[in-house]
Scaffold this motif. Structure first.
Motif, PDB file in Angstrom:
ATOM      1  N   PRO A   1       0.812  -1.222   0.000  1.00 39.78           N
ATOM      2  CA  PRO A   1       0.000   0.000   0.000  1.00 39.78           C
ATOM      3  C   PRO A   1       0.846   1.273   0.000  1.00 39.78           C
ATOM      4  O   PRO A   1       1.981   1.276   0.469  1.00 39.78           O
ATOM      5  CB  PRO A   1      -0.795  -0.101   1.307  1.00 39.78           C
ATOM      6  N   ARG A   2       0.291   2.333  -0.560  1.00 39.37           N
ATOM      7  CA  ARG A   2       0.965   3.645  -0.586  1.00 39.37           C
ATOM      8  C   ARG A   2       0.044   4.677   0.061  1.00 39.37           C
ATOM      9  O   ARG A   2      -1.179   4.554   0.013  1.00 39.37           O
ATOM     10  CB  ARG A   2       1.232   4.122  -2.028  1.00 39.37           C
ATOM     11  N   ARG A   3       0.673   5.713   0.621  1.00 41.30           N
ATOM     12  CA  ARG A   3      -0.084   6.871   1.138  1.00 41.30           C
ATOM     13  C   ARG A   3       0.020   7.986   0.105  1.00 41.30           C
ATOM     14  O   ARG A   3       1.108   8.233  -0.424  1.00 41.30           O
ATOM     15  CB  ARG A   3       0.525   7.308   2.475  1.00 41.30           C
ATOM     16  N   VAL A   4      -1.094   8.651  -0.187  1.00 43.74           N
ATOM     17  CA  VAL A   4      -1.101   9.715  -1.201  1.00 43.74           C
ATOM     18  C   VAL A   4      -0.626  11.014  -0.541  1.00 43.74           C
ATOM     19  O   VAL A   4      -1.249  11.518   0.400  1.00 43.74           O
ATOM     20  CB  VAL A   4      -2.517   9.862  -1.806  1.00 43.74           C
ATOM     21  N   ALA A   5       0.506  11.554  -1.036  1.00 50.15           N
ATOM     22  CA  ALA A   5       1.163  12.678  -0.355  1.00 50.15           C
ATOM     23  C   ALA A   5       0.552  14.031  -0.718  1.00 50.15           C
ATOM     24  O   ALA A   5       0.749  15.010  -0.002  1.00 50.15           O
ATOM     25  CB  ALA A   5       2.658  12.682  -0.682  1.00 50.15           C
ATOM     26  N   ARG A   6      -0.119  14.149  -1.884  1.00 57.48           N
ATOM     27  CA  ARG A   6      -0.837  15.384  -2.221  1.00 57.48           C
ATOM     28  C   ARG A   6      -1.975  15.023  -3.161  1.00 57.48           C
ATOM     29  O   ARG A   6      -1.938  13.955  -3.805  1.00 57.48           O
ATOM     30  CB  ARG A   6       0.088  16.422  -2.861  1.00 57.48           C
ATOM     31  N   ASP A   7      -2.972  15.911  -3.266  1.00 53.75           N
ATOM     32  CA  ASP A   7      -4.085  15.646  -4.191  1.00 53.75           C
ATOM     33  C   ASP A   7      -3.523  15.363  -5.578  1.00 53.75           C
ATOM     34  O   ASP A   7      -2.600  16.059  -6.025  1.00 53.75           O
ATOM     35  CB  ASP A   7      -4.999  16.873  -4.312  1.00 53.75           C
ATOM     36  N   ILE A   8      -4.073  14.375  -6.242  1.00 56.02           N
ATOM     37  CA  ILE A   8      -3.597  14.076  -7.606  1.00 56.02           C
ATOM     38  C   ILE A   8      -4.776  13.648  -8.478  1.00 56.02           C
ATOM     39  O   ILE A   8      -5.639  12.886  -8.026  1.00 56.02           O
ATOM     40  CB  ILE A   8      -2.482  12.997  -7.602  1.00 56.02           C
ATOM     41  N   ARG A   9      -4.787  14.201  -9.718  1.00 61.25           N
ATOM     42  CA  ARG A   9      -5.862  13.830 -10.649  1.00 61.25           C
ATOM     43  C   ARG A   9      -5.424  12.602 -11.446  1.00 61.25           C
ATOM     44  O   ARG A   9      -4.339  12.576 -12.016  1.00 61.25           O
ATOM     45  CB  ARG A   9      -6.170  14.993 -11.601  1.00 61.25           C
ATOM     46  N   VAL A  10      -6.285  11.606 -11.488  1.00 56.61           N
ATOM     47  CA  VAL A  10      -6.041  10.427 -12.326  1.00 56.61           C
ATOM     48  C   VAL A  10      -7.304  10.242 -13.162  1.00 56.61           C
ATOM     49  O   VAL A  10      -8.378   9.980 -12.605  1.00 56.61           O
ATOM     50  CB  VAL A  10      -5.765   9.167 -11.479  1.00 56.61           C
ATOM     51  N   GLY A  11      -7.190  10.416 -14.482  1.00 59.73           N
ATOM     52  CA  GLY A  11      -8.404  10.420 -15.317  1.00 59.73           C
ATOM     53  C   GLY A  11      -9.325  11.520 -14.800  1.00 59.73           C
ATOM     54  O   GLY A  11      -8.875  12.635 -14.499  1.00 59.73           O
ATOM     55  N   PRO A  12     -10.608  11.226 -14.649  1.00 63.80           N
ATOM     56  CA  PRO A  12     -11.534  12.276 -14.234  1.00 63.80           C
ATOM     57  C   PRO A  12     -11.559  12.503 -12.713  1.00 63.80           C
ATOM     58  O   PRO A  12     -12.256  13.384 -12.232  1.00 63.80           O
ATOM     59  CB  PRO A  12     -12.895  11.721 -14.691  1.00 63.80           C
ATOM     60  N   THR A  13     -10.773  11.728 -11.957  1.00 60.35           N
ATOM     61  CA  THR A  13     -10.945  11.708 -10.496  1.00 60.35           C
ATOM     62  C   THR A  13      -9.765  12.340  -9.770  1.00 60.35           C
ATOM     63  O   THR A  13      -8.602  12.048 -10.106  1.00 60.35           O
ATOM     64  CB  THR A  13     -11.069  10.238 -10.009  1.00 60.35           C
ATOM     65  N   VAL A  14     -10.059  13.158  -8.760  1.00 58.47           N
ATOM     66  CA  VAL A  14      -8.979  13.667  -7.911  1.00 58.47           C
ATOM     67  C   VAL A  14      -8.911  12.781  -6.655  1.00 58.47           C
ATOM     68  O   VAL A  14      -9.884  12.666  -5.909  1.00 58.47           O
ATOM     69  CB  VAL A  14      -9.236  15.138  -7.507  1.00 58.47           C
ATOM     70  N   ILE A  15      -7.754  12.143  -6.454  1.00 58.44           N
ATOM     71  CA  ILE A  15      -7.557  11.347  -5.234  1.00 58.44           C
ATOM     72  C   ILE A  15      -7.045  12.303  -4.167  1.00 58.44           C
ATOM     73  O   ILE A  15      -6.069  13.026  -4.377  1.00 58.44           O
ATOM     74  CB  ILE A  15      -6.529  10.220  -5.443  1.00 58.44           C
ATOM     75  N   PRO A  16      -7.697  12.325  -2.990  1.00 64.01           N
ATOM     76  CA  PRO A  16      -7.274  13.308  -1.990  1.00 64.01           C
ATOM     77  C   PRO A  16      -6.007  12.905  -1.253  1.00 64.01           C
ATOM     78  O   PRO A  16      -5.731  11.716  -1.067  1.00 64.01           O
ATOM     79  CB  PRO A  16      -8.462  13.326  -1.016  1.00 64.01           C
TER      80      PRO A  16
END
Ligand code: HEM
Length: 445
Positions: free
Chosen positions: A313-328
């Motif tokens: 597993p990874r922790r998302v360090a900043r908001d990132i857009r992937v396709g139409p979705t922003v992962i927080p």
């Protein structure tokens, strides 16, 4: 402990219904079946484990997997909380290793570890793998049934002791290997994680004592290797490696890396051999009898029944857009080789075991991920590949005696058969019935 799931995070993407924390825990407990039952129907590239909730997400398909495996500054390995040990002890760094580091620490550790996979070391490992095979039950045509899972664990443990630590396979060293492997397994008992008392009578306190004992034995080994002339085992290479800036790993750092290499490489390799042998023996028709045939059979088993079905597993360090979705920022993210390996767009009839699909095959860089991909690709992949191919390549194929086999993921990471899988060498036994059990959810008859 840092908060594992931040269920207050929102995401604009569809996923299963339900209560986020409940779904997240169900995923952690049965990640393969939760994914097949509840996530596989969603197209991605981002699928929250609960629709609309950003606490935990799966990235899938070419786009999802590419972003996940290449944006290492955003998708960081979990370094928080779970593995934090009290500071200031000799063993405080036993969970610090390349596998948990991010950024510059990760790059430095990879640089200093790389020599253990150089060609001269691999030649030595290959000789050891062949010797270990000759001492294994697979090489004895005595017709006695034995459990191939336990036997492959013995084989890979012996190979780790000799190749990694440069020590003999005697009782004390086998105990050391098992004690190292047990350190991580202790986390299956939630009491070890939740109540962090150092008192000797508590589960956590007992675990810290075991950790200190493993550290002391590794420290002794490391000091001996430093004093010795350089040899071809990985520990000796680490003790004598100085990079172009004069940088080298300290004793506590080497102990942490040895622990990480053992945890990452011992059971995974044994189970990859198990799944490869099971798929060969459980399929009617001729057995692989050339190097190319064996290579295709190994790849096909790694595709069909991946030993590591989910990325770490990874922790998302900043908001990132992937396709139409922003992962927080703060989301916990996974990629799923299990899904990528069963994608009909990459593999027609994905549940069918067909080694010949690899003849001249060209698959995309994110479609075949037994070892991950990119800068965090498995550091032991060439060691594991050589070990699997040497061991299976020397084998006179035994007969399969057990046909009911479950695909059970232990510690959220490594897929084991749920029970022993008996085989026997010597004259062929009558053809077994078809393999049954939960492996059939991935591997169609
Ligand atoms: C067939 C056996 C093996 C399989 C299936 C396997 C699989 C994997 C996977 C899937 C990853 C993580 C990829 C990711 O999440 O991005 C990984 C990482 C790693 N593996 Fe393996 N592995 C195997 C054997 C080994 C062996 C034998 C060693 C060491 C001797 C090893 C050492 C590592 C290390 C150090 C990492 C972390 C790399 C990094 O983060 O830079 N693995 N492995």
């Amino acid at each position: 402990m840092a908060k594992m799931f931040d269920t207050s995070l929102r995401i604009d993407a569809a996923g299963p219904r339900g209560i986020p924390i409940v779904n997240n825990l169900r995923f952690l407990r049965h990640n393969a079946w939760y994914t097949l039952d509840h996530l596989a129907a969603h197209p991605g590239p981002v699928i929250p484990l609960t629709g609309g909730n950003g606490s935990a997400v799966l990235l899938r398909g070419e786009e999802g997997a590419r972003v996940y495996f290449t944006e290492n500054e955003v998708f960081e390995r979990l370094a928080d909380g779970i593995f934090a040990l009290p500071e200031g002890r000799p063993w405080s760094k036993m969970f610090d290793a390349v596998i948990t580091f991010n950024g510059e620490r990760h790059r430095r550790a990879r640089r200093l570890l790389m020599p253990i996979t150089h060609k001269s070391a691999m030649d030595h490992y290959g000789t050891v793998f062949a010797e270990t095979f000759k001492r294994s039950r697979f090489a004895r045509p005595d017709g006695e049934p034995f459990d191939m899972v336990a036997e492959f664990l013995d084989v890979t443990r012996a190979n780790m002791l000799v190749c990694l630590l440069g020590i003999d396979v005697d009782d004390a060293n086998v105990r050391l290997a098992d004690d190292v492997a047990r350190l991580l397994r202790a986390f299956q008992n939630p009491l070890v994680l939740l109540f962090r008392s150092e008192a000797a009578w508590t589960p956590h306190g007992r675990w810290l004592r075991d950790l200190a004992s493993v550290y002391e034995r590794l420290e002794l080994l490391i000091e001996r290797k430093r004093a010795d002339d350089p040899r071809s085992d990985a520990l000796s290479i680490l003790c004598h490696t100085v990079d172009e800036h004069g940088d080298r790993l300290s004793t506590p750092e080497i102990a942490g890396e040895l622990h990480g290499l053992f945890a990452a490489g011992f059971e995974t390799t044994a189970m990859s051999m198990t799944w490869a042998l099971l798929t060969v023996l459980g399929t009617p028709g001729p057995r692989p009898d050339t190097e190319a045939g064996l290579d295709a059979a190994v790849r096909e088993s790694q595709r069909l029944l991946p030993t590591v079905p989910f990325s770490l597993p990874r922790r998302v360090a900043r908001d990132i857009r992937v396709g139409p979705t922003v992962i927080p920022k703060g989301a916990l993210a996974f990629a799923a080789p299990l899904l990528e390996h069963h994608d009909p767009a990459s593999y027609p009839d994905p549940h069918v075991y067909r080694p010949d699909r690899w003849t001249g095959a060209k698959v995309g860089p994110y479609a075949f991920l037994p070892y991950g991909v990119g800068q965090r690709r498995c550091l032991g992949a060439s060691f594991a590949d050589l070990q699997i191919r040497t061991t299976l390549g020397l084998m006179r194929w035994p007969s399969l005696l057990t046909t009911e086999v479950d695909y059970v993921i232990r510690s959220g990471a490594t897929a084991f058969p749920g029970r022993p899988v008996y085989v026997r060498t010597g004259p062929p036994a009558p053809a077994p019935g078809p393999v049954t059990g939960s492996v059939r959810r991935l591997w169609a008859a």
